[in-house]
Design an enzyme around this catalytic site. Sequence first.
Site, PDB file in Angstrom:
ATOM      1  CD  GLU A 170      -2.843   0.800   2.564  1.00 61.80           C
ATOM      2  OE1 GLU A 170      -2.460  -0.373   3.036  1.00 61.80           O
ATOM      3  OE2 GLU A 170      -3.541   1.546   2.391  1.00 61.80           O
ATOM      4  NE  ARG A 185       4.646  -8.272  11.312  1.00 63.07           N
ATOM      5  CZ  ARG A 185       4.025  -7.310  10.378  1.00 63.07           C
ATOM      6  NH1 ARG A 185       3.051  -7.629   9.772  1.00 63.07           N
ATOM      7  NH2 ARG A 185       4.690  -6.196  10.315  1.00 63.07           N
ATOM      8  CE  LYS A 198       3.590  -0.448   4.037  1.00 64.43           C
ATOM      9  NZ  LYS A 198       2.332  -0.177   3.116  1.00 64.43           N
TER      10      LYS A 198
HETATM   11  P1  ATP Z   1       2.771  -2.461   7.244  1.00 62.04           P
HETATM   12  O1  ATP Z   1       1.864  -2.710   9.019  1.00 62.04           O
HETATM   13  O2  ATP Z   1       4.009  -1.691   7.316  1.00 62.04           O
HETATM   14  O3  ATP Z   1       1.956  -0.985   6.614  1.00 62.04           O
HETATM   15  P2  ATP Z   1       1.675  -4.000   6.092  1.00 62.04           P
HETATM   16  O4  ATP Z   1       1.293  -5.211   5.630  1.00 62.04           O
HETATM   17  O5  ATP Z   1       0.434  -3.468   5.785  1.00 62.04           O
HETATM   18  O6  ATP Z   1       2.912  -3.589   6.975  1.00 62.04           O
HETATM   19  P3  ATP Z   1       2.178  -3.083   3.174  1.00 62.04           P
HETATM   20  O7  ATP Z   1       2.454  -2.232   1.772  1.00 62.04           O
HETATM   21  O8  ATP Z   1       0.271  -3.888   2.878  1.00 62.04           O
HETATM   22  O9  ATP Z   1       2.429  -3.386   4.456  1.00 62.04           O
HETATM   23  O10 ATP Z   1       2.872  -4.987   2.650  1.00 62.04           O
HETATM   24  C1  ATP Z   1       3.574  -5.066   1.212  1.00 62.04           C
HETATM   25  C2  ATP Z   1       3.560  -6.704   1.241  1.00 62.04           C
HETATM   26  O11 ATP Z   1       4.482  -7.011   2.541  1.00 62.04           O
HETATM   27  C3  ATP Z   1       2.075  -7.673   2.652  1.00 62.04           C
HETATM   28  O12 ATP Z   1       2.636  -8.434   1.564  1.00 62.04           O
HETATM   29  C4  ATP Z   1       2.951  -7.821   3.268  1.00 62.04           C
HETATM   30  O13 ATP Z   1       2.679  -9.069   3.728  1.00 62.04           O
HETATM   31  C5  ATP Z   1       4.533  -8.141   3.372  1.00 62.04           C
HETATM   32  N1  ATP Z   1       4.940  -7.220   4.811  1.00 62.04           N
HETATM   33  C6  ATP Z   1       4.575  -6.188   5.259  1.00 62.04           C
HETATM   34  N2  ATP Z   1       5.265  -6.653   6.599  1.00 62.04           N
HETATM   35  C7  ATP Z   1       6.119  -7.993   6.183  1.00 62.04           C
HETATM   36  C8  ATP Z   1       7.031  -8.210   7.394  1.00 62.04           C
HETATM   37  N3  ATP Z   1       7.312  -7.380   8.294  1.00 62.04           N
HETATM   38  N4  ATP Z   1       7.567  -9.292   7.544  1.00 62.04           N
HETATM   39  C9  ATP Z   1       7.247  -9.530   6.023  1.00 62.04           C
HETATM   40  N5  ATP Z   1       6.348  -9.755   5.570  1.00 62.04           N
HETATM   41  C10 ATP Z   1       5.792  -8.084   5.354  1.00 62.04           C
HETATM   42 MG    MG Z   2      -0.926  -1.627   5.529  1.00 62.84          MG
END
Ligand code: ATP
Ligand code: MG
Length: 600
Positions: free
Chosen positions: A65, A300, A310
Amino acid sequence: MTAPTDSASTPEGAKTSNFLRQIIDRDLEQGTYAQRHWAGHPADAATHQAGAPDPARIRTRFPPEPNGYLHVGHAKSICLNFGLARDYGGVCHMRFDDNNPEKEDQEYVDGILDAVRWLGFSWDAHGTSHLYQASDYFDFMYRAAESLIEAGLAYVDEQTPEQMRAHRGDFSKPGTDSPYRTRTPQDNLARFRQMREGQLPDGAAVLRAKIDMASPNLNMRDPALYRIKHAEHHHTGNDWCIYPMYTFAHPIEDALENITHSICTLEFEDQRPFYDWLLDRLREGGLINAPQPRQYEFARLNLTYVVTSKRKLKHLVDERHVSGWDDPRMPTIVGLRRRGYTPESLQLFAERIGVTKADSWIDYSTLEIALRDDLDPKAARAMAVLDPVKLVIENWDAVMGAGHLEPCSAPVHPHDESRGRREFTFGKELWIERSDYEDSPPKGFFRLFPGNKVRMKYGYVVECLGAERDAAGQLVAVRAQLVPDTKSGTPGADAVKVKGNITWVGVADGVAAEIRLYDRLFAVPQPGTGDKDLLEEINPESLKVVTGYVEPSAAGCAADTKFQFERHGYFVADRADHLKGGEGKPVLNRVTGLKDSWGK
Ligand code: ATP
Ligand code: MG
């Protein structure tokens, strides 16, 4: 708190199998996806069917995102998704999951693309750029929503959010049906169109799937598919005032893109039944290509001493606890890059931590070890003095001649002669580390103390005569005398045996440098997980700036050049500030020490 795999025993480049590779191996063996067609771009079932056989053996995707910069957890996901596609003759799509009009920004889109490219991956394959954005599919999603309504599988619910919450039930109590659940498809369609036309205010209604309000899985209790949001979208502008929910949008994005293996983190495990329900219905309705994508979950990355969210990272930036998203203490990809991490070190890290189905914390040192393993054979060696005090060689003028500077050299890399030698000079005054002198040596101290002889590395043997201190007892200078004919590399240099070997920088040709000694951003291993406020757990010692001296080879280098400063660890010329100040001062960041010393 340790890595699930024994990193030390994993041979370089060897791909450790994991449950995802086993699934893909099985799918390829059984030809699960072998018959699919691909329109050359994301499309519905009919358009894909009219296309050629899909040239990709598998399709994965990385779907961030665009609401912040990527962090080390995303790096794991990038290496995983792009890595699997690379290894299996597949394609990994770069997709922006931009269903949320608020919080998303072009700056983040650009930053994310940069990060993925820098990590060494590309979304170009078979002559096409597989760069997509979910908002391009809004028309199709709307069409899918109408088809569900027409099939009696979705309805417009106009309960208040409070009523909806109350009717949802909980783990022990089934939910109760909404009074709007029995509306006819015609009524639902008419109302949904009014939603789209902007006739209803934010929050007045949602479109929900009609599944089972008594399902033990709360995600199956008529989940919301669309919400009203009168907001401008960074890509579609004001075309829409209703936006799809993530849980509805994501499976559709995967299906339109012919994704085979949709890999996500464990939090989404409970969403899988809805993912399958939705794609089953859309496939039955002839809207999406068969066979449909399948979702697989992995643990994760949680890395000690940092946060990987993020939202939390944005908070640190907004509240100015760090200098920006690219502050070298940040676990963002731009931060790690500026800190001195290389794409190869992050890939190595991702490979070593592997993928598992169980949540765990990876120790921060695992990341540092990957960095050292990557940089050790690559980084040029240099000498630097971080806490300088002068060593004055009192007999220099008498033995060598007044003002004489003796040229010395050392290999750029000890295991690679072809990289040549670095040149610097030895003179009457040298910079040494303050901690290399003691008036009365503790046991086992072999460096400078009165009467002791040491070798100034790549130079001469000197004998320590004592030191000068100021009124406060602070060391001002160390005095020594040269032992003639002991220059390294000259015949007979080894005649005088010494136990101490000291790194130094010539006062005549050493260059003053700003040295940024970074340490872990948080003082506790699992920040933000206890009852303390995250901000109170910031390590107050995470940045110490000192003025040191570096040998000439390390001063004029280009930004981003990495070094191993002998005895001190790995350093990098700062991407943003190196040589940019008034007098072109070198600015060097400590990436990590030579070995793990945290807490020791
Ligand atoms: P955040 O909470 O930091 O915004 P998110 O999962 O909401 O993380 P996205 O932008 O939706 O962020 O993530 C893009 C991809 O990265 C998703 O497929 C997610 O599964 C993966 N991802 C995000 N954080 C991790 C993590 N800590 N370890 C492994 N993969 C991750
Ligand atoms: Mg997110």
